[in-house]
Motif scaffolding. Sequence first.
Motif, PDB file in Angstrom:
ATOM      1  N   CYS A 121       4.485  13.492   1.787  1.00 15.03           N
ATOM      2  CA  CYS A 121       3.101  13.708   2.243  1.00 15.03           C
ATOM      3  C   CYS A 121       2.189  12.588   1.756  1.00 15.03           C
ATOM      4  O   CYS A 121       1.310  12.123   2.494  1.00 15.03           O
ATOM      5  N   ALA A 122       2.394  12.139   0.508  1.00 17.66           N
ATOM      6  CA  ALA A 122       1.534  11.085  -0.036  1.00 17.66           C
ATOM      7  C   ALA A 122       1.696   9.798   0.759  1.00 17.66           C
ATOM      8  O   ALA A 122       0.706   9.118   1.093  1.00 17.66           O
ATOM      9  N   VAL A 123       2.937   9.459   1.084  1.00 22.06           N
ATOM     10  CA  VAL A 123       3.136   8.208   1.827  1.00 22.06           C
ATOM     11  C   VAL A 123       2.685   8.378   3.282  1.00 22.06           C
ATOM     12  O   VAL A 123       2.196   7.426   3.903  1.00 22.06           O
ATOM     13  N   ALA A 124       2.789   9.593   3.824  1.00 18.17           N
ATOM     14  CA  ALA A 124       2.273   9.830   5.183  1.00 18.17           C
ATOM     15  C   ALA A 124       0.758   9.640   5.208  1.00 18.17           C
ATOM     16  O   ALA A 124       0.215   8.993   6.114  1.00 18.17           O
ATOM     17  N   ASN A 125       0.079  10.172   4.205  1.00 17.79           N
ATOM     18  CA  ASN A 125      -1.379   9.983   4.140  1.00 17.79           C
ATOM     19  C   ASN A 125      -1.728   8.496   4.087  1.00 17.79           C
ATOM     20  O   ASN A 125      -2.614   8.024   4.804  1.00 17.79           O
ATOM     21  N   ALA A 126      -1.004   7.770   3.235  1.00 19.19           N
ATOM     22  CA  ALA A 126      -1.301   6.338   3.090  1.00 19.19           C
ATOM     23  C   ALA A 126      -0.981   5.594   4.383  1.00 19.19           C
ATOM     24  O   ALA A 126      -1.722   4.695   4.795  1.00 19.19           O
ATOM     25  N   SER A 127       0.107   5.984   5.044  1.00 19.97           N
ATOM     26  CA  SER A 127       0.500   5.307   6.286  1.00 19.97           C
ATOM     27  C   SER A 127      -0.543   5.533   7.385  1.00 19.97           C
ATOM     28  O   SER A 127      -0.896   4.610   8.120  1.00 19.97           O
ATOM     29  N   ILE A 128      -1.025   6.774   7.476  1.00 20.54           N
ATOM     30  CA  ILE A 128      -2.023   7.077   8.510  1.00 20.54           C
ATOM     31  C   ILE A 128      -3.325   6.304   8.222  1.00 20.54           C
ATOM     32  O   ILE A 128      -3.920   5.700   9.120  1.00 20.54           O
ATOM     33  N   GLU A 129      -3.724   6.288   6.945  1.00 23.94           N
ATOM     34  CA  GLU A 129      -4.954   5.547   6.597  1.00 23.94           C
ATOM     35  C   GLU A 129      -4.800   4.060   6.897  1.00 23.94           C
ATOM     36  O   GLU A 129      -5.704   3.415   7.430  1.00 23.94           O
ATOM     37  N   LEU A 130      -3.622   3.532   6.564  1.00 20.35           N
ATOM     38  CA  LEU A 130      -3.343   2.111   6.825  1.00 20.35           C
ATOM     39  C   LEU A 130      -3.408   1.826   8.326  1.00 20.35           C
ATOM     40  O   LEU A 130      -3.999   0.824   8.762  1.00 20.35           O
ATOM     41  N   THR A 164       0.837  -1.213   0.000  1.00 16.80           N
ATOM     42  CA  THR A 164       0.000   0.000   0.000  1.00 16.80           C
ATOM     43  C   THR A 164       0.867   1.257   0.000  1.00 16.80           C
ATOM     44  O   THR A 164       0.581   2.224  -0.710  1.00 16.80           O
ATOM     45  N   LEU A 165       1.922   1.237   0.794  1.00 19.31           N
ATOM     46  CA  LEU A 165       2.792   2.415   0.867  1.00 19.31           C
ATOM     47  C   LEU A 165       3.617   2.543  -0.414  1.00 19.31           C
ATOM     48  O   LEU A 165       3.812   3.655  -0.932  1.00 19.31           O
ATOM     49  N   ASN A 166       4.065   1.398  -0.938  1.00 24.12           N
ATOM     50  CA  ASN A 166       4.790   1.435  -2.222  1.00 24.12           C
ATOM     51  C   ASN A 166       3.904   2.049  -3.302  1.00 24.12           C
ATOM     52  O   ASN A 166       4.343   2.892  -4.091  1.00 24.12           O
ATOM     53  N   ALA A 167       2.636   1.637  -3.328  1.00 22.05           N
ATOM     54  CA  ALA A 167       1.719   2.117  -4.370  1.00 22.05           C
ATOM     55  C   ALA A 167       1.495   3.626  -4.221  1.00 22.05           C
ATOM     56  O   ALA A 167       1.433   4.358  -5.214  1.00 22.05           O
ATOM     57  N   ALA A 168       1.374   4.086  -2.973  1.00 21.82           N
ATOM     58  CA  ALA A 168       1.130   5.523  -2.745  1.00 21.82           C
ATOM     59  C   ALA A 168       2.295   6.351  -3.284  1.00 21.82           C
ATOM     60  O   ALA A 168       2.098   7.396  -3.910  1.00 21.82           O
ATOM     61  N   ILE A 169       3.509   5.853  -3.066  1.00 24.08           N
ATOM     62  CA  ILE A 169       4.687   6.593  -3.554  1.00 24.08           C
ATOM     63  C   ILE A 169       4.725   6.550  -5.078  1.00 24.08           C
ATOM     64  O   ILE A 169       4.965   7.568  -5.730  1.00 24.08           O
ATOM     65  N   SER A 170       4.495   5.374  -5.657  1.00 23.63           N
ATOM     66  CA  SER A 170       4.561   5.252  -7.127  1.00 23.63           C
ATOM     67  C   SER A 170       3.542   6.165  -7.780  1.00 23.63           C
ATOM     68  O   SER A 170       3.838   6.852  -8.758  1.00 23.63           O
ATOM     69  N   GLU A 171       2.349   6.177  -7.222  1.00 27.84           N
ATOM     70  CA  GLU A 171       1.289   6.997  -7.817  1.00 27.84           C
ATOM     71  C   GLU A 171       1.668   8.482  -7.764  1.00 27.84           C
ATOM     72  O   GLU A 171       1.534   9.208  -8.744  1.00 27.84           O
TER      73      GLU A 171
END
Length: 429
Positions: A322-331, A67-74
């Motif tokens: 910021c994108a990976v922080a958002n994904a990490s918090i949601e996760l 999930t975090l990898n995908a957030a960064i790639s996107e």
Amino acid sequence: MTSLNAAEIDALDRAHLWHPYSSLTAPPPAYLVRRARGCLLELDDGRTLIDGMASWWCAIHGYNHPTLNAAISEQLSAMAHVMFGGITHEPAARLAAQLVALTPAPLDKVFLSDSGSVSVEVAIKMALQYWQSQGQPQKRRLLALRGGYHGDTFAAMSVCDPVTGMHHLFAGALAEQLFAPPPTAGFDAPWDPAWLNDIGHQLATHADELAAVILEPIVQGAGGMRFYPPAFLRAVRELCDQHGVLLIADEIATGFGRTGKLFACEWAGISPDILCLGKALTGGYLTLAATLCTTQVAEGICSGSAGVFMHGPTFMGNPLACAVANASIELLLASPWQARIAAIEAQLREELAPCGDFPGVAEVRVLGAIGVVEMKQPVDLATLQAELVARGVWLRPFGRLVYLMPPYVISGEELARITTALGEILAHY
Ligand code: PMP
């Protein structure tokens, strides 16, 4: 790109690279990690180590998380970075909203920066600029707790423990701050009014020159891995209000669930005026920190002579981070994190308890996903680490402290391998 073999990397590393708190002329061993996944670090020679450190407490979801990898790639396909001066973007806006929603009210203004230490510098600047705006520029000292740690930059160093910190190395170059002892009693200790004698006296005597009290709520991390009772934090909040001094909470280590609450301030039901976050903010993927403050502090700063807050790092609000922080918090919020941390806590309590009977051990203490074995004597890092690595475990003790802060996703079996290795090794210390 041709890859380097282990000997080539080691030679280049030894020739040129500083590691944290280390010598370049007599460097300690550095283990060559090629990959990391879940809670495992994979060494060049094929061995895997179970990670009990979460990479200095930040990799809460483990490594290589899809999930975090995908957030960064996107985010990468849109833009890796763009300046924050005069520009904004969705990852930063979303992150600010998430942080304001999650942290205790009334923290609702967010300053993004690069690292924990910088977020502490920002917090201190905020406090000083706030008092300038209130016509009290003489309020520019800080009161910190003994045994605290707030980072390695200059203002942050000045509020670290004056004995175990770096004051002796940089004497004369560091701002002279005030220090008060936290309770020596642990997390569960019953209230003792004597805890407030020193800090209460100092606040009363120095209120005129104090901008803020800065502390790590409930858990003092790198300064000694000590836990103190929530009632003390509550009382310090009241004293700050009584004496007109701001409260800065450094939750860089404790934030995002580590102590069993999302933020350690929740144990005491308090909110600081200024809050520092970092480490687990991005799930350990990228360096990012945040300093939150109340509207009152923000409006004060902006009504002052400068009219603005005077800080603006190049990589402020980096979109990838910021994108990976958002994904990490949601996760994190979508996971059963309370149950996971409670399970880690229970297992650490049970499996570390026998260490308390070893002759070399002074104390065992556990809170949330933090387990500490305090030794009577300092341990030799390289020797102990080699013994742990030989058992397939990664920890980085310091001084007399051998401790675990594993990723929250660690399995019971993986955690047991760490505690078993510790038990076998520490029995002989
Ligand atoms: N404050 C606390 C409570 C910390 O634990 C740390 C890092 N160990 C810092 C500040 C400094 O953060 P960074 O290393 O990201 O600068």
